[in-house]
Scaffold this motif. Sequence first.
Motif, mmCIF file in Angstrom:
data_model
loop_
_atom_site.group_PDB
_atom_site.id
_atom_site.type_symbol
_atom_site.label_atom_id
_atom_site.label_comp_id
_atom_site.label_asym_id
_atom_site.label_seq_id
_atom_site.Cartn_x
_atom_site.Cartn_y
_atom_site.Cartn_z
ATOM 1 N N SER A 52 40.980 40.534 56.626
ATOM 2 C CA SER A 52 42.007 40.205 55.640
ATOM 3 C C SER A 52 42.353 38.725 55.679
ATOM 4 N N THR A 53 42.888 38.239 54.552
ATOM 5 C CA THR A 53 43.448 36.887 54.455
ATOM 6 C C THR A 53 44.562 36.930 53.425
ATOM 7 N N LYS A 54 45.375 35.870 53.338
ATOM 8 C CA LYS A 54 46.494 35.865 52.396
ATOM 9 C C LYS A 54 46.825 34.447 51.952
ATOM 10 N N ASP A 55 47.584 34.373 50.843
ATOM 11 C CA ASP A 55 48.081 33.114 50.279
ATOM 12 C C ASP A 55 46.957 32.134 49.978
ATOM 13 N N VAL A 56 45.993 32.556 49.147
ATOM 14 C CA VAL A 56 44.878 31.693 48.751
ATOM 15 C C VAL A 56 44.790 31.673 47.227
ATOM 16 N N PHE A 57 44.092 30.663 46.704
ATOM 17 C CA PHE A 57 43.839 30.556 45.262
ATOM 18 C C PHE A 57 42.581 29.701 45.068
ATOM 19 N N PRO A 58 41.693 30.076 44.126
ATOM 20 C CA PRO A 58 41.768 31.215 43.206
ATOM 21 C C PRO A 58 41.431 32.541 43.871
ATOM 22 N N ASN A 59 41.268 33.584 43.048
ATOM 23 C CA ASN A 59 41.062 34.947 43.524
ATOM 24 C C ASN A 59 39.864 35.029 44.479
ATOM 25 N N PRO A 60 40.066 35.514 45.732
ATOM 26 C CA PRO A 60 38.965 35.542 46.701
ATOM 27 C C PRO A 60 38.044 36.747 46.514
ATOM 28 N N LYS A 61 36.809 36.622 47.052
ATOM 29 C CA LYS A 61 35.838 37.712 47.075
ATOM 30 C C LYS A 61 35.354 37.890 48.512
ATOM 31 N N ILE A 62 34.831 39.090 48.842
ATOM 32 C CA ILE A 62 34.414 39.381 50.220
ATOM 33 C C ILE A 62 33.040 40.038 50.240
ATOM 34 N N SER A 63 32.276 39.730 51.297
ATOM 35 C CA SER A 63 30.989 40.379 51.562
ATOM 36 C C SER A 63 30.957 40.770 53.036
ATOM 37 N N TRP A 64 30.256 41.874 53.346
ATOM 38 C CA TRP A 64 30.156 42.368 54.730
ATOM 39 C C TRP A 64 28.693 42.323 55.182
ATOM 40 N N TYR A 65 28.506 42.066 56.488
ATOM 41 C CA TYR A 65 27.163 42.021 57.074
ATOM 42 C C TYR A 65 27.197 42.670 58.463
ATOM 43 N N ARG A 66 26.047 43.281 58.831
ATOM 44 C CA ARG A 66 25.866 43.827 60.190
ATOM 45 C C ARG A 66 24.570 43.270 60.744
ATOM 46 N N ASP A 67 24.723 42.447 61.774
ATOM 47 C CA ASP A 67 23.570 41.742 62.367
ATOM 48 C C ASP A 67 22.776 41.000 61.297
ATOM 49 N N GLY A 68 23.499 40.396 60.334
ATOM 50 C CA GLY A 68 22.873 39.591 59.298
ATOM 51 C C GLY A 68 22.445 40.350 58.067
ATOM 52 N N SER A 69 22.447 41.699 58.125
ATOM 53 C CA SER A 69 22.040 42.504 56.969
ATOM 54 C C SER A 69 23.279 42.908 56.174
ATOM 55 N N SER A 70 23.139 42.869 54.855
ATOM 56 C CA SER A 70 24.274 43.141 53.981
ATOM 57 C C SER A 70 24.705 44.595 54.065
ATOM 58 N N GLU A 71 26.051 44.809 54.050
ATOM 59 C CA GLU A 71 26.640 46.146 54.002
ATOM 60 C C GLU A 71 27.333 46.319 52.651
ATOM 61 N N ASN A 72 27.098 47.444 51.996
ATOM 62 C CA ASN A 72 27.627 47.650 50.654
ATOM 63 C C ASN A 72 28.735 48.696 50.586
ATOM 64 N N THR A 73 28.954 49.428 51.669
ATOM 65 C CA THR A 73 29.960 50.492 51.660
ATOM 66 C C THR A 73 31.216 50.008 52.357
#
Length: 721
Positions: free
Chosen positions: A513-534
């Motif tokens: 999590s993060t807070k008090d930022v602008f513009p609207n933030p986006k997030i991506s997840w990874y496990r050992d460098g591989s993308s996680e989509n769930t």
Amino acid sequence: MQQAIWTFVLFWTIPLATGGDVRVTCVFTSDCVLPCKSMYHDIIKWYKDGTENAVHTFNNNKDHLEYQDAAFRGRTSLFTDQISQGNVSLLLRMVRVEDEGIYTCHTSSSFEDLEIIVWLDVKAPIKRVDIKFTDKEITCNTSKVYPKPIISWYEIPSLQTNITTETQKDDQGLFSLKSIFTYEQDEQSDTNRNQSVKQITIYTCSISFEDKSQTYTASLRQEKVDIYSGQDANIHCPVSRGDAGDYTITLRFGESSIILKPQLNNIPEQLAGINVHLAHDGKVTLHNLDMDKHTGTYICETFNAQSTIDVVQTSVQIISDIHNNGIAEVLGAVVVIMAIISLLIYYLWRRKGLKKKATLSDLTLLEETTGYIMKQAIWTFLLFWTIPLTTGDVTVTCVSTSDCVLPCTSPYYDIIHWYKDGKSNSVHTFYDKADHLEFQDADFKGRTSLFNNQISQGNASLLLRAIRFQDEGRYKCYSATSSVNKEQFVLLKVKVPVKWVDIKMTSEGISCSTKDVFPNPKISWYRDGSSENTFTVNTEGDKERLFSLSSALSQSVKENTTYSCAISLGDESQNYIASLRKENVEIYPGQDAAIHCPVSQENPGINITLTFGESSITLNYSQRSQPHTFRGKTFHLAHDGTVTIHNLENDKDSGTYICESLTTKSRGVVHTLLKINSANHHVGVGVGVGVGIAVSVIIVVIGIIAAIIYWIRRNNGQGVV
């Protein structure tokens, strides 16, 4: 007989010694002194006709306000340091309308007394009179005045009219007056009105008090100006040569307004994006007006020190010229027609030439002619359709709370104005080689400056300090000399960067999590460098338009696996990465423990924090060659981020160690569960190993002896035979 005469003289001359009544006029809400002078000041009492209790009481050298009238509590005092000199005047604070009336100043000593009557009049002066056109009537009004005002109307030339006046009184006793000047609704008078209002009729309303102590006059006239788009318009403001600069001019258009100073009539100003100049005779010139943006009513108000306001309401009608009346469309059509005609002529002539075997020179001339026509059409098209594309705003992105430069260069630097869309006042003004910030917008007070030592080299850039979120918008840099000017536009965007990302293990997995930022933030997840989509994401915005983001990766956390979340701003201008990892380490008492910290040699300025329970220590990566102490234990930080804690002995050192690395763009966390096995277990294992080794040695020795005996017997047996 003699005693009778003395008695007569005594009772008929004492009242004459007071010198008569005193009348005082006090201004509403101000403080006021009711004068009274007496040498008999052992007892001083002030009364007001119509009130049951005293206004103020003084005796035995001090105030006695126990029975003071409630209407005067906390609002009266005497000049106690001057009473001995005979000044027994009353100071009445925050004068109200109901304070008006007759007051008695009663003073006495042991042998004499004196009464003085003071008449108090209250006045709330006329501060402003508004006069304006509304449909087919003219209104004149004022408010918050006392006593009740009266109004008079004048018009030149005189027309048949109807006047209605309404007066109201508020709960403070103050009066508001509204008077409506209406024309008779017949065709002839309405025609006369239209002609006169637009040209020569001047309407004047005069509001005054009955005692003529103040008169406030307001005048109004209406004019009309017709111009072509792109031309200048001259608006007349009512200025008299006798005013000698003792006046102010307010120019209004829609929701925008500016105050023009007669002392600065050579200095250009800005109104709703229009360059404005004020001349000595009160003429206001509006430059380069646009039909779509600047058509409408301009109101010029002149105030002077003689309680007078003069208003000129000018209707500016802007007529489109040929360029604004579809020139681009006309030229486009001309280009198409020229192209079609050229192709048609070429086709017909070519066909005719083939049939009649036209000469080569004829065909060449035709091709050159049609080619010339086509070329002119193409150049005309490019000229009128690409010029508008050569202009545009400069975009600058500034970080919230930091300082930022809005760029502007110009060879015209006698006058520099910075404006922001939506603001009626300027952001910064510079002329006569100095800043002039008297009318600077309040939101920019103390936060702007130019690079004064570079202005002569053409640098008109604006330094804006302590950037705020509301600073975002479009700015105009206007620079000029007495004969030429230049406008440039800067689009300012404000960014509130990601400063911290919280990543941690939860009962359901990992949260980020993060807070008090602008513009609207986006997030991506990874496990050992591989993308996680769930994963789940929740984004919220607050009233300041700042965003907060929280996300959860719902899966069990595995050992020796790195989980990362990457948070970026909507404009991709920043990417903050936070990672988390879980490890296990087992040792025996007295041994060293190696705990891994997530560091990179690309970040030599990285800070590392080691936490165990309530204890923590923070190191810089540059301190890795030095020994450090943590909870009484010595440890070292290696190049690869490994923290080696020496000589761990008991269960007090067992538990979870959290190592965290932090930079401006990343945060890495490693949870290491350290288990220290018991000493008995260590000894038991050692004894077992020793016994095993001993048994193995004995078996080997026995085997060797058995082999030797077997070899001897075999050799002896062969010898006997």
